[in-house]
Scaffold this motif. Structure first.
Motif, PDB file in Angstrom:
ATOM      1  N   GLN A 153       0.704  -1.189  -0.075  1.00  0.00           N
ATOM      2  CA  GLN A 153      -0.015   0.066   0.071  1.00  0.00           C
ATOM      3  C   GLN A 153       0.751   1.385   0.025  1.00  0.00           C
ATOM      4  O   GLN A 153       0.398   2.313  -0.622  1.00  0.00           O
ATOM      5  CB  GLN A 153      -0.877   0.038   1.364  1.00  0.00           C
ATOM      6  CG  GLN A 153      -1.683   1.267   1.299  1.00  0.00           C
ATOM      7  CD  GLN A 153      -2.834   1.050   2.359  1.00  0.00           C
ATOM      8  OE1 GLN A 153      -4.081   0.745   1.902  1.00  0.00           O
ATOM      9  NE2 GLN A 153      -2.679   1.340   3.625  1.00  0.00           N
ATOM     10  N   GLU A 155       3.616   1.628  -1.490  1.00  0.00           N
ATOM     11  CA  GLU A 155       4.144   1.683  -2.862  1.00  0.00           C
ATOM     12  C   GLU A 155       3.090   2.050  -3.907  1.00  0.00           C
ATOM     13  O   GLU A 155       3.646   2.513  -5.009  1.00  0.00           O
ATOM     14  CB  GLU A 155       5.139   0.600  -3.167  1.00  0.00           C
ATOM     15  CG  GLU A 155       6.158   0.135  -2.391  1.00  0.00           C
ATOM     16  CD  GLU A 155       6.671  -1.262  -2.466  1.00  0.00           C
ATOM     17  OE1 GLU A 155       7.895  -1.385  -2.640  1.00  0.00           O
ATOM     18  OE2 GLU A 155       5.751  -2.057  -2.828  1.00  0.00           O
ATOM     19  N   PHE A 156       2.014   2.248  -3.347  1.00  0.00           N
ATOM     20  CA  PHE A 156       0.996   2.076  -4.488  1.00  0.00           C
ATOM     21  C   PHE A 156       1.062   3.599  -5.455  1.00  0.00           C
ATOM     22  O   PHE A 156       1.195   3.391  -6.517  1.00  0.00           O
ATOM     23  CB  PHE A 156      -0.480   2.392  -3.656  1.00  0.00           C
ATOM     24  CG  PHE A 156      -1.791   2.335  -4.699  1.00  0.00           C
ATOM     25  CD1 PHE A 156      -2.314   1.069  -5.030  1.00  0.00           C
ATOM     26  CD2 PHE A 156      -2.208   3.387  -5.408  1.00  0.00           C
ATOM     27  CE1 PHE A 156      -3.605   1.122  -5.748  1.00  0.00           C
ATOM     28  CE2 PHE A 156      -3.320   3.483  -6.147  1.00  0.00           C
ATOM     29  CZ  PHE A 156      -3.959   2.301  -6.164  1.00  0.00           C
ATOM     30  N   GLU A 159       4.202   3.957  -7.706  1.00  0.00           N
ATOM     31  CA  GLU A 159       4.007   2.843  -8.606  1.00  0.00           C
ATOM     32  C   GLU A 159       2.954   3.346  -9.823  1.00  0.00           C
ATOM     33  O   GLU A 159       3.239   3.012 -11.098  1.00  0.00           O
ATOM     34  CB  GLU A 159       3.732   1.492  -8.174  1.00  0.00           C
ATOM     35  CG  GLU A 159       4.795   0.619  -7.221  1.00  0.00           C
ATOM     36  CD  GLU A 159       5.927   0.308  -8.429  1.00  0.00           C
ATOM     37  OE1 GLU A 159       5.965   0.350  -9.372  1.00  0.00           O
ATOM     38  OE2 GLU A 159       7.077  -0.066  -7.731  1.00  0.00           O
ATOM     39  N   VAL A 160       1.912   3.698  -9.400  1.00  0.00           N
ATOM     40  CA  VAL A 160       0.562   4.206 -10.441  1.00  0.00           C
ATOM     41  C   VAL A 160       1.034   5.346 -11.033  1.00  0.00           C
ATOM     42  O   VAL A 160       0.695   5.425 -12.200  1.00  0.00           O
ATOM     43  CB  VAL A 160      -0.519   4.075  -9.580  1.00  0.00           C
ATOM     44  CG1 VAL A 160      -1.751   4.743 -10.439  1.00  0.00           C
ATOM     45  CG2 VAL A 160      -0.925   2.632  -9.019  1.00  0.00           C
ATOM     46  N   LEU A 168      -3.046  -2.928 -12.947  1.00  0.00           N
ATOM     47  CA  LEU A 168      -3.080  -3.299 -11.297  1.00  0.00           C
ATOM     48  C   LEU A 168      -3.962  -4.272 -11.132  1.00  0.00           C
ATOM     49  O   LEU A 168      -5.117  -4.271 -11.024  1.00  0.00           O
ATOM     50  CB  LEU A 168      -3.286  -2.117 -10.408  1.00  0.00           C
ATOM     51  CG  LEU A 168      -3.378  -2.384  -8.835  1.00  0.00           C
ATOM     52  CD1 LEU A 168      -1.931  -2.966  -8.441  1.00  0.00           C
ATOM     53  CD2 LEU A 168      -3.519  -1.066  -7.855  1.00  0.00           C
ATOM     54  N   ILE A 200      -1.590  -6.505  -5.864  1.00  0.00           N
ATOM     55  CA  ILE A 200      -1.687  -5.890  -4.635  1.00  0.00           C
ATOM     56  C   ILE A 200      -2.650  -6.785  -3.875  1.00  0.00           C
ATOM     57  O   ILE A 200      -3.685  -6.969  -4.394  1.00  0.00           O
ATOM     58  CB  ILE A 200      -1.880  -4.532  -4.429  1.00  0.00           C
ATOM     59  CG1 ILE A 200      -1.483  -3.672  -2.909  1.00  0.00           C
ATOM     60  CG2 ILE A 200      -3.260  -4.114  -5.032  1.00  0.00           C
ATOM     61  CD1 ILE A 200      -1.594  -2.260  -2.733  1.00  0.00           C
ATOM     62  N   CYS A 205      -4.533  -3.398   1.733  1.00  0.00           N
ATOM     63  CA  CYS A 205      -4.831  -2.100   1.135  1.00  0.00           C
ATOM     64  C   CYS A 205      -6.215  -1.745   1.225  1.00  0.00           C
ATOM     65  O   CYS A 205      -6.654  -1.112   0.118  1.00  0.00           O
ATOM     66  CB  CYS A 205      -4.147  -1.973  -0.184  1.00  0.00           C
ATOM     67  SG  CYS A 205      -4.983  -2.917  -1.485  1.00  0.00           S
ATOM     68  N   PHE A 208      -7.029   2.061  -0.650  1.00  0.00           N
ATOM     69  CA  PHE A 208      -7.348   2.148  -1.930  1.00  0.00           C
ATOM     70  C   PHE A 208      -8.532   0.956  -2.471  1.00  0.00           C
ATOM     71  O   PHE A 208      -9.008   1.506  -3.616  1.00  0.00           O
ATOM     72  CB  PHE A 208      -6.131   1.503  -2.717  1.00  0.00           C
ATOM     73  CG  PHE A 208      -5.027   2.732  -2.396  1.00  0.00           C
ATOM     74  CD1 PHE A 208      -5.135   4.031  -2.827  1.00  0.00           C
ATOM     75  CD2 PHE A 208      -3.986   2.296  -1.655  1.00  0.00           C
ATOM     76  CE1 PHE A 208      -4.124   4.862  -2.840  1.00  0.00           C
ATOM     77  CE2 PHE A 208      -3.069   3.433  -1.321  1.00  0.00           C
ATOM     78  CZ  PHE A 208      -3.059   4.580  -1.987  1.00  0.00           C
TER      79      PHE A 208
END
Length: 301
Positions: A153, A155-156, A159-160, A168, A200, A205, A208
């Motif tokens: 979470q 790194e979300f 990365e996005v 994803l 993920i 998470c 999100f």
């Protein structure tokens, strides 16, 4: 060296000697006082705030050091980024057997007709296009494209938002259909470098999951420039045979992802399929089938 007292009378010589000795003693005394002040850290008393021991001078020296350290750190960071880019380019050249931008293609282009200015312009345009594709590919590899990775979470967002296209997969480790989605995405990721493929754990998470309103697993969300533009919930119309909803070819998923604009892919036409069959070319290892998969695995959060 000439004698400074040459040509003088005895009285005048004595007078000049006394004056010279007096001046020398004063100069020596002044120098000793100055040395003593600096040794005691009081040089700024005479030299002012800008002197070597003054506050302004010390602040200036500190600022110069900070600037030098910052410049050195920036230079090191630039060297590291350049090294990573070169490494990614080398890996790209070693692994890029199917890429259009091979050295052979450059050689072929250079052998084209070069007498025609229009052909020269076209060739230059094609070479520029292929070089740009190589640069884009190297940059994408440096960002983590080319593999199917799990993220956390924390790194979300990074990365996005750092890639133009991101696919994803929200999964649950105990759902069989999430494993099926994993299988297909692992096959797609190395082929389509133009899109980042990550996954993920939905349980880890919650923020999100709530923000993107993920209700059914597996869910595949497509992002463009950090914004969710499309999603695939469950398997929807992936299966050809409704009686076997979990048995479908990877190309079905490729076609759906391509429909969002994230990758470039076209399903073979029936004519091409027949030609492939005549040549003995058949799809291999891209269908997941299991007797344990069932509709109960497509659960609500």
């Amino acid at each position: 060296m000439s004698n400074p007292f040459e040509g003088m009378g005895d009285d005048e010589k004595e007078y000049q000697k006394v004056v010279s000795d007096n001046v020398n003693k004063r100069m020596e005394g002044a120098m000793n006082d100055l040395k003593k002040k600096y040794s005691e850290g009081r040089g700024g008393d005479d030299m002012g705030d800008d002197g070597p021991t003054g506050d302004a001078y010390q602040k200036h020296q500190q600022m110069q050091k900070k600037r030098a350290d910052a410049a050195r750190a920036q230079k090191n960071a630039s060297k590291k980024a350049e090294a990573e880019m070169i490494k990614a380019q080398r890996e790209n050249m070693q692994q890029n057997d199917q890429d259009e931008s091979s050295d052979d293609e450059y050689d072929d282009l250079l052998e084209e007709l070069d007498a025609d200015p229009e052909m020269e312009a076209l060739r230059a345009k094609r070479i520029s296009h292929m070089r740009q594709k190589q640069i884009d590919r190297a940059e994408n590899l440096a960002k983590g494209h080319g593999s199917y990775r799990i993220i956390t979470q924390d790194e979300f967002l990074n990365e996005v938002t750092t890639s133009k296209w991101v696919a994803l997969h929200f999964f649950h480790k105990e759902f069989e259909r999430c494993k099926i989605m994993h299988h297909h995405l692992e096959l797609i990721a190395p082929i389509h470098i133009e899109c980042k493929f990550i996954n993920i754990d939905a349980e880890k998470c919650p923020f999100f999951v709530s923000k993107l309103q993920v209700r059914t697993l597996p869910t595949l969300v497509i992002f463009r420039d950090g914004v969710a533009v499309d999603r695939l919930t469950g398997f929807q119309e992936m299966a050809v045979d409704p009686s076997e909803p979990d048995k479908w070819h990877t190309s079905k998923l490729q076609a759906w992802i391509a429909s969002t604009g994230a990758i470039t892919f076209a399903m073979p036409t029936e004519e091409i399929r027949k030609e492939m069959e005549k040549m003995g070319i058949t799809p291999r290892g891209t269908i997941w089938s299991t007797k344990h998969a069932n509709a109960d695995d497509e659960d609500e959060d």
